[in-house]
Design an enzyme around this catalytic site. Structure first.
Site, PDB file in Angstrom:
ATOM      1  N   TYR A 140       0.762  -1.129  -0.162  1.00 34.08           N
ATOM      2  CA  TYR A 140      -0.063   0.129   0.006  1.00 34.08           C
ATOM      3  C   TYR A 140       0.916   1.157  -0.025  1.00 34.08           C
ATOM      4  O   TYR A 140       1.492   1.584   0.857  1.00 34.08           O
ATOM      5  CB  TYR A 140      -0.729  -0.049   1.332  1.00 34.08           C
ATOM      6  CG  TYR A 140      -1.902   1.000   1.498  1.00 34.08           C
ATOM      7  CD1 TYR A 140      -1.980   2.149   0.602  1.00 34.08           C
ATOM      8  CD2 TYR A 140      -2.542   1.269   2.538  1.00 34.08           C
ATOM      9  CE1 TYR A 140      -3.083   3.003   0.718  1.00 34.08           C
ATOM     10  CE2 TYR A 140      -3.333   2.156   2.922  1.00 34.08           C
ATOM     11  CZ  TYR A 140      -3.683   3.143   1.723  1.00 34.08           C
ATOM     12  OH  TYR A 140      -4.379   4.267   2.057  1.00 34.08           O
ATOM     13  N   LYS A 168      -1.531  -1.650  -3.688  1.00 34.03           N
ATOM     14  CA  LYS A 168      -2.508  -0.624  -4.042  1.00 34.03           C
ATOM     15  C   LYS A 168      -1.890   0.625  -4.070  1.00 34.03           C
ATOM     16  O   LYS A 168      -0.997   1.449  -3.263  1.00 34.03           O
ATOM     17  CB  LYS A 168      -3.312  -0.432  -2.320  1.00 34.03           C
ATOM     18  CG  LYS A 168      -4.222   0.709  -2.462  1.00 34.03           C
ATOM     19  CD  LYS A 168      -4.881   0.678  -0.841  1.00 34.03           C
ATOM     20  CE  LYS A 168      -5.904   2.047  -0.929  1.00 34.03           C
ATOM     21  NZ  LYS A 168      -6.646   2.100   0.238  1.00 34.03           N
ATOM     22  N   ILE A 210      -9.541  -0.071  -4.726  1.00 34.83           N
ATOM     23  CA  ILE A 210      -9.730  -0.336  -3.268  1.00 34.83           C
ATOM     24  C   ILE A 210     -10.447   1.021  -2.862  1.00 34.83           C
ATOM     25  O   ILE A 210      -9.629   2.121  -2.660  1.00 34.83           O
ATOM     26  CB  ILE A 210      -8.455  -0.607  -2.257  1.00 34.83           C
ATOM     27  CG1 ILE A 210      -7.928  -1.969  -2.867  1.00 34.83           C
ATOM     28  CG2 ILE A 210      -8.679  -0.610  -0.860  1.00 34.83           C
ATOM     29  CD1 ILE A 210      -6.485  -2.426  -2.361  1.00 34.83           C
TER      30      ILE A 210
END
Length: 298
Positions: A140, A168, A210
């Protein structure tokens, strides 16, 4: 919408963590939210991330939120457990717990505040992957919050670590995302972490979104992802144009302040936050409400 080479594709909600007015976690409301998302078509539920107020829950609460979420989902949809920390040892502890209780994947943020070097980031994620084994890890990258920015070359190094299956990418920089999609090995997933640019990322070859907006528009976000992943630009953009005011106004103040107000306004759960997050200002309540109404969500 699963794949053998990555945790999942499609719409992954970055779920809020419901709380009582006294700040305690509202587990019954969490269970109801999970059921609602499953009924509305959400492809995966991401818990205890930025939107889930991970910085203000303690380790015990963090683990219990993961456990309850896995239990309630009951394999109807995958659970992506936020296990990030700026301490490698704590991140390993959280990931081990998530694996033990049956989470389907883990989300690991670039360590925040202590600003690790690129080598430090590489060793951090590699250590977690080696310690936890076969719980798929999604990296992330969100430099706007973590300050440290994971560079392209570091991501490519990490794609070679067993168990690290995706990233992400929350910078909103489509050129950067395109380079990643071009250069990562086949089977390594690139997810959007930025609702305004998610369609573009998926049309470039990304695997999903997401999403903060999915907290209030799960069915629409699912349909958007289905269309974008199928290359149906017309349908994807039809939904995107409808949701653009929501994408924008859910960040009129720091996330998750606006989305917590929005889910309360929609009657989904309470909107309480933990300090240092404070309630949405009265002036911005009208702004967020107008965006929800414009999208047909109220």
């Amino acid at each position: 919408m699963t794949s053998p080479s990555a945790p999942l594709t499609g719409s992954i909600v970055a779920l809020v963590t419901p709380m009582h007015d006294d700040g305690s976690v509202d587990y019954p409301a969490l269970r109801k939210l999970i059921d609602w998302h499953i009924a509305e078509g959400t492809d995966c539920i991401g818990v205890v991330g930025t939107t889930g107020e991970s910085p203000t829950v303690n380790v015990e609460e963090h683990c219990e939120i993961i456990r309850v979420s896995v239990e309630q989902a009951a394999k109807r949809v995958p659970i992506m457990a936020g296990c990030g920390a700026n301490s490698t040892a704590e991140a390993i502890e959280l990931a081990r717990f998530a694996k033990k209780v049956g989470a389907d994947s883990q989300l690991q943020v670039v360590p925040y505040y202590n600003k690790p070097t690129q080598e430090g980031q590489y060793r951090h994620f590699k250590a977690i992957a080696e310690a936890v084994g076969d719980l798929p890890m999604v990296l992330y990258n969100v430099p706007g919050r973590s300050v440290a920015d994971m560079q392209h070359e570091t991501v490519l190094r990490l794609t070679q670590v067993p168990g690290i299956v995706g990233i992400k990418e929350a910078t909103g920089n489509i050129e950067r995302a395109q380079w990643l999609i071009r250069d990562v090995p086949k089977g390594f997933a690139v997810y959007s972490g930025d609702d305004p640019t998610a369609v573009a990322l998926m049309l470039c070859g990304g695997q999903g979104n997401i999403s903060v907006t999915a907290n209030v528009a799960p069915r629409l976000m699912h349909e958007l992802c289905v269309a974008a992943l199928a290359g149906d630009t017309r349908r994807a953009m039809e939904i995107q144009f409808r949701l653009m005011p929501v994408h924008k106004q859910l960040f009129v103040e720091a996330n998750p302040i606006p989305v917590k107000w929005a889910v309360q306004r929609m009657g989904l759960c309470g909107g309480a936050l933990r300090l240092p997050m404070t309630p949405l200002s009265q002036g911005n309540e009208a702004v967020v409400e107008a965006a929800l109404r414009a999208a047909g969500l109220l």
